[in-house]
Structure formats: C-alpha cells, structure tokens
Design a protein around this motif. Structure first.
Motif, PDB file in Angstrom:
ATOM      1  N   GLU A  61      43.119  33.096  36.198  1.00 32.85           N
ATOM      2  CA  GLU A  61      44.539  33.247  36.491  1.00 32.85           C
ATOM      3  C   GLU A  61      44.782  34.163  37.668  1.00 32.85           C
ATOM      4  O   GLU A  61      45.855  34.132  38.269  1.00 32.85           O
ATOM      5  CB  GLU A  61      45.262  33.812  35.260  1.00 32.85           C
ATOM      6  N   ASN A  62      43.809  35.002  37.988  1.00 31.23           N
ATOM      7  CA  ASN A  62      44.073  36.010  39.015  1.00 31.23           C
ATOM      8  C   ASN A  62      43.244  35.885  40.284  1.00 31.23           C
ATOM      9  O   ASN A  62      43.758  36.055  41.378  1.00 31.23           O
ATOM     10  CB  ASN A  62      43.877  37.416  38.418  1.00 31.23           C
ATOM     11  N   THR A  85      41.421  35.087  32.213  1.00 25.72           N
ATOM     12  CA  THR A  85      42.081  36.105  33.037  1.00 25.72           C
ATOM     13  C   THR A  85      41.634  35.967  34.497  1.00 25.72           C
ATOM     14  O   THR A  85      42.421  36.051  35.421  1.00 25.72           O
ATOM     15  CB  THR A  85      41.728  37.520  32.525  1.00 25.72           C
ATOM     16  N   ASP A  94      42.269  37.324  24.403  1.00 24.51           N
ATOM     17  CA  ASP A  94      41.949  38.196  25.541  1.00 24.51           C
ATOM     18  C   ASP A  94      40.464  38.339  25.765  1.00 24.51           C
ATOM     19  O   ASP A  94      40.017  38.653  26.872  1.00 24.51           O
ATOM     20  CB  ASP A  94      42.573  39.577  25.328  1.00 24.51           C
TER      21      ASP A  94
END
Lengths: 348, 309
Positions: B107-108, B104, B98
């Motif tokens: 991915e977003n 992250t 993380d």
C-alpha cells in the motif's frame, strides 16, 4: 442533340439487377480508396461484394450495391479528392469493347457519343448530355437519378471526360468547371485535377469547353478498332440488356415535351404505374419526381439560352407563358441564382 | 493499429493481468471479508476508479508506442501506481491482519517508486520527442495537427499550409523580409498513373517527398497541396534564393533514378515549379500567384520553373 428521345421506354432495370462488372471502374475506385487508407472491409461493408469474386472478374454489381459502395466511401471525408483522382483515371479504362471504342474515337465528340451509348456501364447513375453553339460546348449530367451520391459522382464524371481529353490530346486544356455546391473548405484538389477555372455556387454542375476541343482529331487512333469494337460489343451479353434506370426513363419522358411536361399522374399513367407506386419506385432510386421535373425544365432553359440564343425574356415566354417573375422565381429555386447572376458565371 | 502495437507489449500485459487476480486471491485467503454495510463506497469509488484510470492510461500509452526503454519505463511506473491503488481498493472489502506486512508495503512502497520511474520515463519521452521533432521539422514546423495529414505522403495538407502562411506573412510584414511560396508539380504524372497504376503513382509521390525533404533547409515547410502538386513555404527568402532553390529542386528530380516496384523499370520524372514572393498578401493570394507562375512554367516546357511577375 443527345438528350431528347421521343420513344418512351416502358421498361427499366430494377435497382437490384446485377449488371455492372465490379472489376471495371468500381474496382479502380476500391483500389484508390484502399491506397488512401480506407480498409477494404469497410469499403465493401453491406455491398455483398467479396474481393476474391471481384478479382476473378465474376462479380456483377446492382445499382443498389454500387450506391452502397459510394456511400461507404462518402463516410470517410476525403475532401472530394478521391472522386477527382478516380475520375481522372477512369477513362478510357480497361472495360472491354467500350474502352477500345472510346480510346480509338476520332475525336472527343465521338467519344462522348460512345460514353452516352455505354452510360449504363460507364456511369450507371448519371446520364451525360451536351449541346453546343458556335463557340462553346456545354456538357452536363442528369443528376436527379443519383440522389445523395450525386456530389461524389458528378465531379468524378467531369474529371473523367477532362482526363480522357487531356490524355488523348496530350496538351493542356482550358475548360471551365461550374459546380452547384458552395465552395468547399479545401478547393485545392479541384484546382489541381481540373485546371484553374473552377467556380462554385454556380447553380448547375456543368463543364464549358471550347467547341474546337470537341472536333480536334485524336492522334494514334484506329478506325478499324473503333468500328470493330462496336460490333464486338453487340455480341457481349453483359453489355446489352441492362436498360435504363427508372429516373432516366422519367427524365426522358418529361424531356420529350419540356415546355409542357406531364405531371406526376400522367407520367405514372404512361408508364403503367399508379402515382404512388411511381413515387415509391423513384424513392428506391433515392430520387424524386419533382427533382426530375425541375431538372428537365432547368436543362431546357439552359439549352434555349445557350444553343437557341434566346434571352431570359424569350425563355420565360416559352416556359412560363410569358410570366417573367414566375420564371425568375423558378430559376432561383432550381439554381439558387437569378438568371442574370447565372449568365455572368458563363465564359464570354 | 492499436491491437498490432499492443501485441508488441504482450508480456507486460500478461504480467499485469496475471497480477490483478492473484492479489485478489491473496486478499480473499488471508483477510476477513468486510460486512457489506460497512464498505465505504466513496473510498471504493476513489481508489477503484483511480486504478481503472491508470489501467486505461497504460493501455493508451502502450497502444501508441513501439517497444523500447521509454515504453518500459512508462509501463513500470504506471503499473506500480496501479498496484498501490488496487491494493487500497482490496482493503475496502477484506480486512487484512496487521501481521501481514506485505499488505502495508504494497500500500505504501510502490506508489512513490512508481512515480519516480514514471517521471524518468517522461523525461526520456521528452528527449525522444525532441529528436523526432528535429526529424519532422520540415514536415510540420512548430505545430502538430494530426487531422490534416495526407495519408499517402504523410505530409501536411493545404489547410495547414494556409495557417502557417498566415503566421509567416505576419512576420514578413513586421520584419520586412519576404516569404516565398513554391508550387511544384510532376510533369505527366497522369501518364505514370495510367501506365503503372495508381499504386505506383502513390509510391512515386512518397519517393519524391523524401527527395524534396532532403533538399530543403531547416525552417522550410513541405506540404502536399493536392494530387501531384507540392507546396513549399520558404520563410525569409529573397527572390534570387527562391529561384536558386527552385532550380535545385527541379534538377534533383530530373536526376532522380526512380524505378518501378514490379519490373524495376527506370521512370524518368521531371517537375515544374512556380514561385511567388510576398511581403504583405493573404495566403490565398500568394497561393494563387504561385499557381499561376506554375502554369506559366508548364507552358514553357517540362522541367522548367518560373517566378511570378
């Protein structure tokens, strides 16, 4: 009469004999197909022909290569237009002495004689034949030697003679075009390239033209060029010695006695072949003995009707020993039409 | 064809094909591999398959488009969507800690941005298409059938004319305003083919096509009937108007200074035209009558036009 030849030729050219100069009418076809978006490499695929050889004027095509070329073109659906456009421009062409001779012919009848004489160069898979009565001339081709290429080559051959006559007579012509094939979804190319009188589903592929068009003198011709070209052609080795195809030889041997034609066994025997090897050799030309046999009988029945003026009963008498029902059945098998239906399609 | 167009977008492709292995490498370096038994194959199928689809779309779209703003927008939008789906897919095989914020983000963030850019690209594409349609309106009217386009003149063929005539004739009957059909044929086109070759003949047909298009109104439809014959559908056109248009078109062609491509020789071209008019008839009937009128015009002499009686 142009189609009956009593001397049976026992030699024929093999489908692999290179005899057709690729830079003659095949080159015109390739150019036209290329201009219509068919890539050159697709056109020449598996023909063993290279564009450079063709441009140097050295490549000679065999019948097999020629058939392959037409087959490649047929893979692209051109609605029959390409065959007609090619035909319209292919005569007299630029093919050496035969072209000179055809261009300088005194009239269409003489030009047709030249076309028949040079058929192995000008229409390698089709033999033109014609006859006439006082009013009409009937022009047709033996198609049993062309196999699946017939539907491409026959309209092209028709358009070639029509284009030649229009070009040399320099006026519009009212000819009738009959096609055995059913009406295509887009018949417009036929109408525009051949004139308004085109009929489909007519049993046979045939051109019917007024007999006057056959003998009307052609303007601007040279008698000297016409005669000289014939002598000149004798000295060109490429133009001589190709010989007929096997289907043509078989057709001629059957047509010598059209009312009592020989069967497969006798024909094979006369050619010095066994029946099975005759069948095999014919298959090599995409042809069949039965198709040739039927074509000879059909052509003879048309000849008896159109030239000798025989009624359908008279023809049945000559061809089927008076068995009219049998003749009607045969005629329907050859053409898909009854004799009466066929008669109605011809011009009065 | 597709390869030639794709070459225009070389750098975009390099960027994309460079990114995919690089991100793979990054995931392999940073993440821990997931055990083979723990891989969720349904997710791999969904996300990986989605990524593959998006890649195919961008290939098809870029393969069919010239370079320009619209192409760039479409490419950027699709690439961003691809990045998200690809990253999701990589996560199925490597567990990325993380602490690695970039994962992250990847991915977003790119997905909504990509969708927005793609939408903008589509709006621009729509605008561009409207401009093109206005340009093509005399060639295709309201329908597009790419299969029935003639390769030489890029005009619609007789089949398309047939469909459009059927539509227009229905309207003519309803509104009691006739449809005119003109057949126009070049005189002595055969001779031009023989003198200059088929290539020159085709070039002349293309030139005449452009000339005719310039002289037609909005809403008229120009088709290639066959060979050197053009068919022109004139909706809601009276006999007098059709007669006027026929004489305009034939005189435009008569005054056209066409020059051959090799020697630049002036080739005089004339055209004959035949017009037929109908309120209620079948398309075939109307075409037949127009063709008959054309042969009558040809009998009169070159450069003439005639109306069907």
């Amino acid at each position: 009469m142009q189609w009956r030849d009593d001397s049976l030729e026992a030699t024929w050219r093999s489908p692999d004999t290179p005899h057709l100069p690729a830079h003659h009418h095949p080159a015109l076809l390739i150019e036209l197909a290329h201009a219509r978006g068919i890539p050159e490499h697709r056109l020449l695929r598996h023909t063993g022909l290279f564009p450079e050889d063709m441009r140097r004027g050295e490549a000679m095509l065999s019948d097999r290569q020629y058939r392959r070329l037409i087959g490649n073109i047929l893979e692209y659906d051109t609605g029959g237009e390409l065959a007609l456009v090619w035909g319209r421009q292919s005569l007299p062409g630029h093919y050496g002495p035969p072209s000179t001779q055809i261009h300088n012919a005194p009239n269409l009848a003489e030009a047709l004689n030249c076309l028949h004489h040079w058929r192995h160069q000008l229409s390698p898979l089709l033999t033109p034949l014609w006859w006439h009565n006082r009013q009409w001339c009937y022009l047709l081709w033996t198609t049993a030697g062309a196999g699946r290429r017939g539907p491409f080559l026959v309209p092209a051959a028709m358009a070639a003679v029509y284009g030649l006559a229009r070009h040399r007579l320099a006026r519009s012509l009212d000819w009738h075009f009959l096609f055995a094939a059913p009406r295509p979804t887009s018949p417009q190319p036929y109408e525009v390239n051949l004139g308004p009188t085109v009929r489909f589903g007519a049993g046979v592929d045939m051109v019917v033209l007024p007999v006057e068009d056959l003998y009307e003198p052609w303007p601007g011709r040279s008698q000297t060029a016409f005669t000289a070209a014939a002598h000149e052609a004798e000295r060109v080795p490429a133009l001589n010695g190709a010989g007929p195809t096997l289907p043509e030889v078989v057709y001629q041997s059957l047509a010598a006695h059209p009312e009592t034609p020989a069967g497969l066994d006798d024909t094979a025997g006369a050619l010095g072949l066994s029946p099975s090897s005759l069948k095999r050799h014919l298959r090599d030309y995409d042809s069949r003995f039965q198709a040739l046999y039927d074509e000879v009988r059909l052509h003879h029945s048309l000849y008896l009707h159109q030239v000798m003026g025989l009624s359908m009963e008279g023809i049945a008498e000559r061809l089927s020993h008076g068995d009219r029902a049998n003749f009607r059945r045969s005629f329907r098998r050859w053409t898909g039409l009854s004799p009466a239906q066929y008669q109605r399609l011809l011009p009065e | 064809m597709i390869l030639r167009t794709l070459r225009l977008h070389r750098f975009k492709w390099l960027l994309l094909t460079g990114y995919l292995p690089l991100s793979l490498l990054a995931a392999a370096l940073v993440g821990d591999p997931v055990r083979w038994e723990d891989v969720h194959w349904l997710d791999v199928f969904g996300e990986g398959g989605g990524a593959l689809m998006v890649l195919t779309w961008s290939l098809l779209i870029l393969g069919s488009r010239p370079a320009g703003t619209v192409s760039n927008l479409l490419f950027i939008g699709l690439s961003l969507i691809l990045v998200t789906l690809w990253q999701d897919n990589l996560d199925e095989f490597w567990t990325i800690p993380d602490a690695q914020l970039w994962d992250t983000w990847l991915e977003n963030i790119p997905m909504p941005v990509g969708m927005a850019v793609l939408t903008l690209g589509l709006v621009r594409w729509y605008e561009e298409q409207r401009v093109l349609m206005a340009q093509l309106s005399q060639r295709e009217r309201f329908m597009r059938e790419h299969r029935s386009i003639d390769p030489v003149t890029r005009l619609a063929s007789a089949d398309y004319l047939n469909q459009q005539l059927a539509i227009e004739l229905r309207r003519a009957r309803r509104e009691c305003s006739p449809v005119s059909l003109m057949m126009l044929d070049l005189d002595g086109f055969d001779l031009i083919n023989r003198r200059f070759g088929a290539h020159e003949g085709d070039r002349l047909l293309q030139a005449v096509t452009e000339l005719l298009l310039l002289n037609l109104r909005d809403g008229d439809l120009l088709c290639r009937y066959a060979a050197d014959r053009f068919a022109i559908m004139l909706p809601q056109t009276s006999e007098a108007m059709a007669d006027l248009i026929a004489s305009e078109l034939t005189s435009a062609i008569r005054h056209f200074a066409y020059r051959s491509s090799k020697e630049g020789e002036r080739v005089t071209v004339t055209a004959s035209a035949g017009v037929a008019l109908a309120l209620s008839a079948s398309p075939e009937e109307l075409m037949q009558r127009a063709n008959r009128a054309l042969s009558e015009a040809k009998q009169t002499g070159s450069g003439c036009h005639a109306m069907a009686g």
